[in-house]
Design an enzyme around this catalytic site. Structure first.
Site, mmCIF file in Angstrom:
data_model
loop_
_atom_site.group_PDB
_atom_site.id
_atom_site.type_symbol
_atom_site.label_atom_id
_atom_site.label_comp_id
_atom_site.label_asym_id
_atom_site.label_seq_id
_atom_site.Cartn_x
_atom_site.Cartn_y
_atom_site.Cartn_z
ATOM 1 N N LYS A 1 8.427 17.362 -2.755
ATOM 2 C CA LYS A 1 7.794 16.035 -2.805
ATOM 3 C C LYS A 1 6.522 16.093 -1.974
ATOM 4 C CE LYS A 1 9.203 12.442 -0.398
ATOM 5 N NZ LYS A 1 7.962 11.870 0.182
ATOM 6 N N PHE B 1 2.951 9.213 -4.322
ATOM 7 C CA PHE B 1 1.835 8.395 -3.839
ATOM 8 C C PHE B 1 2.223 6.917 -3.877
ATOM 9 C CE2 PHE B 1 -0.349 12.319 -5.357
ATOM 10 C CZ PHE B 1 -0.461 12.851 -4.080
ATOM 11 N N LYS B 2 3.517 6.680 -4.034
ATOM 12 C CA LYS B 2 4.043 5.304 -4.032
ATOM 13 C C LYS B 2 3.063 4.359 -4.719
ATOM 14 C CE LYS B 2 7.024 5.950 -0.052
ATOM 15 N NZ LYS B 2 6.575 7.310 0.343
ATOM 16 N N ILE B 3 2.828 4.668 -5.987
ATOM 17 C CA ILE B 3 1.827 3.936 -6.769
ATOM 18 C C ILE B 3 2.159 2.442 -6.739
ATOM 19 C CG2 ILE B 3 0.816 3.669 -9.059
ATOM 20 C CD1 ILE B 3 1.656 6.613 -9.614
ATOM 21 N N ILE C 1 -2.611 -2.360 -9.934
ATOM 22 C CA ILE C 1 -2.598 -2.951 -11.269
ATOM 23 C C ILE C 1 -2.293 -1.847 -12.281
ATOM 24 C CG2 ILE C 1 -4.192 -4.829 -10.686
ATOM 25 C CD1 ILE C 1 -6.406 -3.108 -12.096
ATOM 26 N N VAL D 1 17.513 11.476 5.548
ATOM 27 C CA VAL D 1 18.491 12.391 6.155
ATOM 28 C C VAL D 1 17.758 13.227 7.216
ATOM 29 C CG1 VAL D 1 19.842 14.491 5.721
ATOM 30 C CG2 VAL D 1 20.032 12.545 4.164
ATOM 31 N N SER E 1 23.154 10.749 7.147
ATOM 32 C CA SER E 1 24.036 11.921 7.060
ATOM 33 C C SER E 1 24.256 12.318 5.603
ATOM 34 C CB SER E 1 25.386 11.625 7.740
ATOM 35 O OG SER E 1 26.410 11.450 6.789
ATOM 36 N N VAL E 2 24.276 13.623 5.370
ATOM 37 C CA VAL E 2 24.428 14.140 4.008
ATOM 38 C C VAL E 2 25.719 13.609 3.390
ATOM 39 C CG1 VAL E 2 24.750 16.234 2.630
ATOM 40 C CG2 VAL E 2 23.141 16.242 4.534
HETATM 41 O O1 O7M Z 1 12.783 13.615 6.398
HETATM 42 P P1 O7M Z 1 11.560 12.873 6.895
HETATM 43 O O2 O7M Z 1 11.880 11.605 7.570
HETATM 44 O O3 O7M Z 1 10.641 13.762 7.676
HETATM 45 O O4 O7M Z 1 10.683 12.518 5.596
HETATM 46 C C1 O7M Z 1 11.080 11.576 4.679
HETATM 47 C C2 O7M Z 1 10.120 11.542 3.509
HETATM 48 O O5 O7M Z 1 10.594 10.575 2.587
HETATM 49 C C3 O7M Z 1 8.699 11.140 3.853
HETATM 50 O O6 O7M Z 1 7.841 11.804 2.929
HETATM 51 C C4 O7M Z 1 8.655 9.656 3.583
HETATM 52 O O7 O7M Z 1 7.391 9.221 3.197
HETATM 53 C C5 O7M Z 1 9.631 9.534 2.416
HETATM 54 N N1 O7M Z 1 10.339 8.255 2.297
HETATM 55 C C6 O7M Z 1 11.042 7.737 3.354
HETATM 56 O O8 O7M Z 1 11.149 8.340 4.410
HETATM 57 N N2 O7M Z 1 11.624 6.501 3.221
HETATM 58 C C7 O7M Z 1 11.597 5.792 2.073
HETATM 59 O O9 O7M Z 1 12.176 4.718 2.008
HETATM 60 C C8 O7M Z 1 10.930 6.326 0.977
HETATM 61 C C9 O7M Z 1 10.361 7.586 1.079
HETATM 62 C C10 O7M Z 1 9.942 8.181 -0.132
HETATM 63 O O10 O7M Z 1 10.002 9.355 -0.384
HETATM 64 O O11 O7M Z 1 9.576 7.342 -1.079
HETATM 65 C C11 O7M Z 1 9.325 7.845 -2.334
#
Ligand code: O7M
Length: 222
Positions: free
Chosen positions: A29, A56-58, A61, A166, A172-173
């Site tokens: 990701k 990129f959490k689009i 619009i 996690v 936790s897993v």
């Molecule tokens: O394991 P971390 O905390 O270092 O990273 C978590 C990743 O997941 C990081 O890229 C965040 O931007 C993303 N993320 C969240 O942590 N919380 C959310 O609610 C949503 C995301 C995410 O991936 O949204 C798509």
């Protein structure tokens, strides 16, 4: 399934972590921190190692959202992530663009941080149902709140649920998988560990053993 959140801000290190962990990771990701430092072409480089999900959490619009999706699919991503609070028209447009590339769309329901409870929780189940009705592939739900994973899963049973939170954020897993998650998303606990490959291997093994435990309990094992 283990998804690596590659939020490192150094191009070479990103490629190294991706290569070192590839054996244990189903997808990578990519979020703003990496692309804003390494440049957008890092997506194509990473796509040669493992499938890339563009996070990129689009949230715009429909026209702009579709454009963002098109640009990253052209770079080779397998999936994009959009916010769900933007509503039906934007999700439909992102879905339409993704279909041109045989790509997937995942929709954020509520953030894993405390702030996710402030505005998003209240609408998370509506967002889940909307994503399902638009034909999206899955949802993002918080590993930090397994009860919310259960809730979105029952609101939109046909969708996959990917769960960040996690490790560094305390999820936790076992709790997350028992709540019905299809994948965990792990960032800092892997790339900031002294041995990212070993950390990824440990998550991979833990996922496998929790999955076996759940299947035994459900009577799926032979
Ligand atoms: O394991 P971390 O905390 O270092 O990273 C978590 C990743 O997941 C990081 O890229 C965040 O931007 C993303 N993320 C969240 O942590 N919380 C959310 O609610 C949503 C995301 C995410 O991936 O949204 C798509």
């Amino acid at each position: 399934m283990l998804i690596l959140a590659l939020d490192v801000v150094d191009h070479e290190r990103a490629l190294k972590v991706a290569k070192d962990t590839a054996e244990f990771v189903s997808a990578i990701k990519v979020n703003y921190p990496l692309v804003l430092t390494a440049g957008v072409d890092v997506i194509s480089e990473l796509s040669e190692i493992r499938p890339v999900i563009a996070d990129f959490k689009i949230a715009d619009i429909p026209y702009t959202s579709g454009l963002i999706a098109k640009i990253v699919f052209e770079k080779g991503v397998r999936a994009v992530i959009a916010h769900g609070f933007v509503g039906r028209d934007t999700l439909q447009e992102v879905r339409r663009v993704a279909s041109d590339y045989d790509g997937e769309v995942y929709v954020v329901t509520e953030l894993s941080s405390t702030g996710g409870k402030e505005f998003m929780s209240e609408h998370a189940l509506e967002i889940a149902k909307l994503a399902e009705s638009v034909g999206c592939d899955g949802l993002i739900a918080p590993a930090t709140r397994p009860d919310r994973i259960r809730a979105v899963k029952s609101a939109a049973p046909s969708l996959k649920v990917l769960c960040p939170g996690v490790g560094a954020q305390g999820g936790s897993v076992e709790d997350v998988m028992k709540a019905g998650a299809d994948a965990i998303i792990v960032g800092r606990a892997i790339y900031n560990s002294p041995d990212p490959r070993e950390s990824a291997r440990r998550y991979f093994e833990e996922l496998r053993s929790v999955r076996e435990k759940i299947d035994r309990k459900d009577g799926k094992a032979n």
